[in-house]
Design a protein around this motif. Structure first.
Motif, PDB file in Angstrom:
ATOM      1  N   ALA A   1      -4.781   3.018   5.422  1.00 33.65           N
ATOM      2  CA  ALA A   1      -3.643   2.913   4.498  1.00 33.65           C
ATOM      3  C   ALA A   1      -3.592   1.517   3.878  1.00 33.65           C
ATOM      4  O   ALA A   1      -3.302   1.361   2.683  1.00 33.65           O
ATOM      5  N   PHE A   2      -3.893   0.531   4.678  1.00 30.20           N
ATOM      6  CA  PHE A   2      -3.849  -0.838   4.171  1.00 30.20           C
ATOM      7  C   PHE A   2      -4.877  -1.041   3.048  1.00 30.20           C
ATOM      8  O   PHE A   2      -4.578  -1.609   1.994  1.00 30.20           O
TER       9      PHE A   2
ATOM     10  N   PHE B   1      -3.838   0.739   0.029  1.00 27.51           N
ATOM     11  CA  PHE B   1      -2.727  -0.002  -0.583  1.00 27.51           C
ATOM     12  C   PHE B   1      -3.254  -1.174  -1.402  1.00 27.51           C
ATOM     13  O   PHE B   1      -2.769  -1.464  -2.503  1.00 27.51           O
TER      14      PHE B   1
ATOM     15  N   ALA C   1      -1.923  -1.099  -4.947  1.00 24.10           N
ATOM     16  CA  ALA C   1      -0.710  -1.927  -5.044  1.00 24.10           C
ATOM     17  C   ALA C   1      -0.605  -2.753  -6.328  1.00 24.10           C
ATOM     18  O   ALA C   1       0.507  -2.885  -6.868  1.00 24.10           O
TER      19      ALA C   1
ATOM     20  N   LEU D   1       1.205  -0.767  -8.811  1.00 22.09           N
ATOM     21  CA  LEU D   1       2.587  -0.466  -8.458  1.00 22.09           C
ATOM     22  C   LEU D   1       3.450  -1.712  -8.657  1.00 22.09           C
ATOM     23  O   LEU D   1       4.587  -1.636  -9.159  1.00 22.09           O
ATOM     24  N   ILE D   2       2.889  -2.845  -8.275  1.00 17.48           N
ATOM     25  CA  ILE D   2       3.646  -4.101  -8.425  1.00 17.48           C
ATOM     26  C   ILE D   2       3.847  -4.422  -9.904  1.00 17.48           C
ATOM     27  O   ILE D   2       4.933  -4.822 -10.331  1.00 17.48           O
TER      28      ILE D   2
ATOM     29  N   ALA E   1       6.540  -2.251 -11.116  1.00 18.43           N
ATOM     30  CA  ALA E   1       7.847  -2.639 -10.567  1.00 18.43           C
ATOM     31  C   ALA E   1       8.390  -3.854 -11.322  1.00 18.43           C
ATOM     32  O   ALA E   1       9.583  -3.952 -11.600  1.00 18.43           O
ATOM     33  N   ILE E   2       7.495  -4.776 -11.669  1.00 15.71           N
ATOM     34  CA  ILE E   2       7.933  -5.985 -12.384  1.00 15.71           C
ATOM     35  C   ILE E   2       8.238  -5.666 -13.853  1.00 15.71           C
ATOM     36  O   ILE E   2       9.273  -6.060 -14.387  1.00 15.71           O
TER      37      ILE E   2
ATOM     38  N   GLN F   1      10.583  -1.951 -13.782  1.00 16.09           N
ATOM     39  CA  GLN F   1      11.586  -1.727 -12.735  1.00 16.09           C
ATOM     40  C   GLN F   1      11.359  -0.387 -12.033  1.00 16.09           C
ATOM     41  O   GLN F   1      12.303   0.206 -11.499  1.00 16.09           O
ATOM     42  N   ASN F   2      10.160   0.119 -12.111  1.00 13.23           N
ATOM     43  CA  ASN F   2       9.820   1.397 -11.512  1.00 13.23           C
ATOM     44  C   ASN F   2       8.345   1.348 -11.140  1.00 13.23           C
ATOM     45  O   ASN F   2       7.492   1.352 -12.028  1.00 13.23           O
ATOM     46  N   PRO F   3       8.020   1.293  -9.829  1.00 16.49           N
ATOM     47  CA  PRO F   3       6.607   1.139  -9.445  1.00 16.49           C
ATOM     48  C   PRO F   3       5.745   2.318  -9.865  1.00 16.49           C
ATOM     49  O   PRO F   3       4.517   2.178  -9.894  1.00 16.49           O
TER      50      PRO F   3
ATOM     51  N   TRP G   1      14.543   8.388  -9.872  1.00 13.57           N
ATOM     52  CA  TRP G   1      14.667   7.599  -8.648  1.00 13.57           C
ATOM     53  C   TRP G   1      14.691   6.102  -8.946  1.00 13.57           C
ATOM     54  O   TRP G   1      15.283   5.324  -8.215  1.00 13.57           O
ATOM     55  N   PHE G   2      13.972   5.725  -9.986  1.00 10.38           N
ATOM     56  CA  PHE G   2      13.908   4.319 -10.352  1.00 10.38           C
ATOM     57  C   PHE G   2      14.371   4.163 -11.803  1.00 10.38           C
ATOM     58  O   PHE G   2      13.559   3.951 -12.701  1.00 10.38           O
TER      59      PHE G   2
ATOM     60  N   ASN H   1      15.557   2.901 -15.309  1.00 11.62           N
ATOM     61  CA  ASN H   1      15.125   1.684 -16.012  1.00 11.62           C
ATOM     62  C   ASN H   1      15.445   1.840 -17.482  1.00 11.62           C
ATOM     63  O   ASN H   1      15.698   2.951 -17.951  1.00 11.62           O
TER      64      ASN H   1
END
Lengths: 735, 184
Positions: A293-294, A297, A301, A304-305, A308-309, A312-314, A322-323, A325
């Motif tokens: 998983a790591f 990720f 990731a 996703l990051i 998110a930045i 505002q929704n990964p 759910w997110f 924006n």
């Protein structure tokens, strides 16, 4: 020279990916069979190289020199290292007949694919957002916040490889990078089958995929589906290698590829989840599952990051419920989901037929896949069961989008399982397999597809060989080809010529992003685009242009906060153009200290309080009971009326006032006086003025598109000026 | 495990915000006017005809690509098709060029609608001018056939070719919208 540059760019990306993969495998001390080594090195390296390019784009270092250095360094390191490595073990031998059965179709179709892929890119999504965004990243030296195009929020793992190729060879080089995955995948499929002692099934399965008209079409343009299929299959292969050899270090590339699948295409989301579960079930070790998983990720990731930045929704542009924006309305996402779940309105029971020969799902797999039920015969063997299990996982996202392309990540598993089933038939299996392969090759040749598939198909259109070569090698100049073959090319160029940089263009029907540099606003690809689209319609449709005035009366109440909330469910969003309060005949004057909010889409609440009838707050989601718009007065205010201005189409929504009394939200007994105001004579100019307020000064629209005639016939009433036109598209400037 | 928890927290936080705003600046509706404006732009090479129901009769030199103005001679003339006689103003956007102004000084602009003087202006500075002249309905007996002539004097004579007078950006009619105008 251009053709050489294109070829070099793609080969450079291939070499860089292989080198990255080789370095990782060497560092981990992993060795593979020759066939699978090339495949797995390329894919694992692609994950690494793509992530490296992501980092360069995130730090605004997308310069050709930096990209070349980033690719050249691992190539040099791998070259230096390779000389000290022992040769990997050889693959199992095959008879000459089977070698020819693989080699000849692979070479013939591979050559065809190469020539097609080298033609200038005109595919809808390729020359739209895939390369459109890449070219903008290249112009801006990296990522920047593109809030007007939801596709900028999609994970772009493969596009990062396109970016390197684009920097060196422009658009066709990117398509060629996608072709690399198509050319490589058959070797990975063969290698997996050989590892499972079924080399002939491997050849049949590999070519069932490789020759499929859908794979050929998709893999030769700047799309990402075939690449995603390769990555998913690569993750599967590595997990299988880990299971059989119990070399835990394989979990690093396996996890990386599983995560990279998500980075390639968000619909591959189940892949990393399934990979982790698989490791957990097989090993019964949380530690190993966590390690997988790591690594997954790590590959996924960054995207996703970034989302998110930026949004505002990964998971942008998905899961906006759910997110929430300001960049996309959940309602638009739901509309798109509904459309994609029912492509061409094909009913569920017809989907297999349409995907195989019918073509209504945009692409066909070929009639041989009518034998797909024979894949169940593969259940007799352990590898076959694994294939069908993987197929089940990979095909899940197809339920969310029934476009045939979304079958591609699952297709390698189906093709191999079918091959296992056919070749495994006692006595006649291998011969039958060879016959099926030849039949598939013949039926998949572009000249024959029309004979078994009715009407237009989304497939390779093979022009005469001489013409194809002239186009591929740029004897026919790229611009000439694009002008002749693609209606949207020239209108797109108008934008660069007449629209100043940085200005937005509302264009409800324009897909040419890759060869121009302006900011297009479509009808659904952003919240702003949807707003612009509704505004545009507002200028012409009475249901939107007319005003529905509501006077909601209630006994005088003193409250510091008041809401207007919905009471029923309506299959429409809630829109409020203006919200005012009154006591008796006197309006309560708006104060700067008021705080405005809403239960949904709060970012646009100010539009309901700006004293402009053609701007509005929208809930951005369909109306359900309890949706509200709220004002916090900051101090107790006595009121007995709420005045709302809305579009006429909003009259079906039932609203009531709710006040905060003694700390409790209390519905107020109320009655409504409503009346309709017809559209004002100045409605078109009001709309145009609001367009300008939103930063939109240009409209590009083709004749025949909704509203195009109105612009033409009533241009003075819009207050717009026709600036230019090409191929039936007109460019208007808002005065 | 800790990494996943932090990541999960980060992503979840992306969706958890309470947002409120103050009352925005109050907007006021501008005066919307119907425009029958002839933009001076080149029509070649992709440019469209820039105005419907209007055309240049003469007195405007060819427009260079990429520009939105052109030189006029001393009597540029234009034709417009208007839909009604009342409420119109004649709007002109022009620039007095320093190359002319430096040599001949201020210029006098006289505007004629259907041959009748409608207004005049003294162009006594080197700058862009936005001029508006009310047009009496009596001057537009047949609105669909309206002729506008500009008379400019003095102009800069050229050794070859017509004299150079002003740089014209656009010319045309505007009027406030009325209830009779199509709202939809």
């Amino acid at each position: 020279m251009t053709a050489l540059r294109i070829l070099f760019a793609a080969l450079f990306v291939y070499a860089a990916c292989r080198a990255c993969g080789q370095l990782l495998f060497s560092a981990l001390g992993l060795s593979f069979r020759r066939g699978e080594l090339a495949f797995l090195e390329f894919l694992t390296g692609a994950a690494l190289f793509s992530t490296l390019v992501f980092c360069l784009a995130a730090t605004h270092l997308v310069y050709t020199s930096v990209l070349v250095t980033a690719g050249a360094l691992p190539i040099l390191a791998a070259y230096r290292f390779r000389r000290t490595q022992p040769a990997p073990p050889s693959d199992a031998p095959l008879t000459l007949a089977w070698k020819l059965l693989f080699g000849i179709p692979y070479l013939v179709f591979g050559l065809l694919y190469l020539i097609i892929a080298m033609a200038p890119e005109t595919s809808p999504d390729g020359a739209g957002y895939h390369l459109g965004l890449i070219s903008r990243y290249y112009d801006h030296r990296g990522f920047y916040h593109i809030s007007t195009n939801m596709y900028a929020g999609l994970a772009e793992g493969i596009e990062m490889l396109f970016l390197v190729a684009f920097a060196l060879g422009r658009h066709s080089a990117a398509a060629l990078v996608h072709l690399l995955f198509l050319l490589t995948l058959p070797f990975g499929m063969r290698a997996w089958a050989e590892r499972n002692a079924a080399p002939r099934a491997g050849i049949l399965g590999a070519l069932l995929f490789f020759l499929a008209p859908l794979a050929g079409k998709d893999g030769t343009i700047a799309y990402i589906d075939v690449a995603t299929a390769a990555v998913v299959f690569g993750a599967f292969s590595l997990l299988e290698i880990w299971r059989t050899e119990r070399a835990d270090s394989v979990l690093l590339p396996a996890g990386l590829l599983a995560g990279f699948a998500l980075a390639c295409k968000i619909t591959a989301g189940p892949v990393p989840v399934a990979a982790v579960l698989y490791v957990l079930v097989v090993s019964r070790s949380v530690r190993l599952a966590g390690r997988t998983a790591f690594f997954a990720f790590l590959a996924a990731a960054p995207w996703l990051i970034k989302d998110a930045i930026q949004f505002q929704n990964p998971f942008f542009p998905l899961f906006n419920h759910w997110f929430p924006n300001p960049y996309q309305y959940p309602m638009v996402e739901s509309e798109l989901r509904r459309l994609m779940q029912h492509v061409s309105d094909v009913p569920g029971w017809q989907i297999p037929w349409q995907a195989v020969v019918g073509g209504k799902l945009f692409g066909v797999l070929g009639p041989v896949f009518l034998l797909a039920p024979l894949a169940l015969l593969a259940l007799r063997t352990a590898p076959g069961r694994m294939l069908l299990l993987a197929f089940f996982v990979a095909v899940l996202p197809f339920a969310t989008n029934t476009n045939a392309r979304f079958l591609l990540p699952a297709l390698p598993f189906l093709a191999l399982a079918l091959a296992f089933g056919i070749v495994g038939i006692p006595r006649v299996g291998p011969a039958l397999g060879g016959a099926v392969l030849l039949l598939h090759a013949g039926l998949s040749w572009p000249d024959f597809i029309d004979r078994w598939s009715p009407g237009y198909q989304w497939r390779i259109d093979r022009p005469p060989v001489a013409t194809a070569l002239r186009v591929a090698f740029r004897v026919v100049p790229e611009k000439t080809f694009l002008n002749d073959q693609w209606r949207e090319y020239a209108p797109g160029l108008l934008l660069d010529r007449f629209v100043p940089p940085g200005e937005k263009v509302f264009s409800p029907d324009m897909g040419q992003m890759a060869y121009q540099h302006r900011d297009l606003l479509g009808t659904f690809d952003s919240a702003l685009g949807r707003r612009a689209f509704l505004l545009f319609i507002m200028g012409q449709a009475k249901e939107l242009a007319g005003t529905w005035h509501r006077e909601i009366h209630f006994p005088p109440v003193t409250a510091s906060r008041l809401r207007v909330a919905t009471r029923n469910a309506v299959d429409n969003d809630l829109r409020i153009s203006e919200m005012r309060f009154a006591l008796g005949q006197t309006e309560v004057v708006r104060e700067p200290s008021w705080r405005l909010s809403a239960s949904a889409n709060p970012w646009e609440v100010p539009y309901a309080f700006d004293n402009n009838p053609v701007s509005w707050w929208t809930s951005g989601q369909t109306v359900s009971p309890g949706l509200f718009l709220q004002v916090d007065f900051g101090h107790p205010v006595t009121l007995d009326r709420v005045l709302l201005s809305q579009s006429v189409d909003q009259r079906w929504t039932s609203l009531r006032p709710v006040a905060l009394l003694n700390g409790v939200w209390t519905p107020l007994r109320s009655r409504e006086n409503d009346y309709e105001e017809p559209p004002r004579p100045s409605i078109r100019m009001e709309v145009a003025d609001e367009f300008k307020h939103l930063g939109i000064r240009w409209i590009l629209i083709p004749d025949g598109s909704y509203g195009a005639n109105d612009l033409l016939e009533k241009a003075p009433y819009w207050g717009i000026t026709r600036i230019a036109e090409a191929n039936g598209y007109r460019l208007w400037r808002i005065n | 495990m800790r990494i996943f928890l932090i990541a999960a927290l980060f992503f979840t936080a992306a969706g958890c915000r309470e947002v409120s705003f103050p009352v925005p600046q109050q907007r006021s509706m501008p005066e919307f006017r119907l425009r029958q404006i002839l933009e001076i732009r080149p029509e070649s090479d992709g440019f469209a005809a820039t105005a419907q129901n209007s055309s240049i009769i003469g007195g405007v030199l060819p427009v260079a690509p990429g520009l939105d103005w052109s030189w006029t001679t001393a009597h540029p003339a234009f034709r417009f098709k208007l839909d009604q006689p009342s409420g119109w103003d004649l709007d002109i956007k022009l620039t007095t060029a320093d190359v002319v102004f430096d040599k001949i000084g201020p210029q006098q602009l006289t505007v004629l609608v259907n041959g009748t003087k409608t207004g005049s202006a003294t162009l006594d500075q080197c700058r862009t001018w936005l001029l508006r002249f009310p047009v009496a309905p009596a001057l537009l007996p047949d609105p669909a056939e309206t002729r506008v002539t500009l008379a400019i004097a003095p102009c800069l004579p050229q050794p070859e070719g017509p004299p150079l007078c002003i740089l014209l950006h656009n010319v045309g009619f505007t009027r406030p919208l009325t209830a009779q105008d199509p709202g939809r």
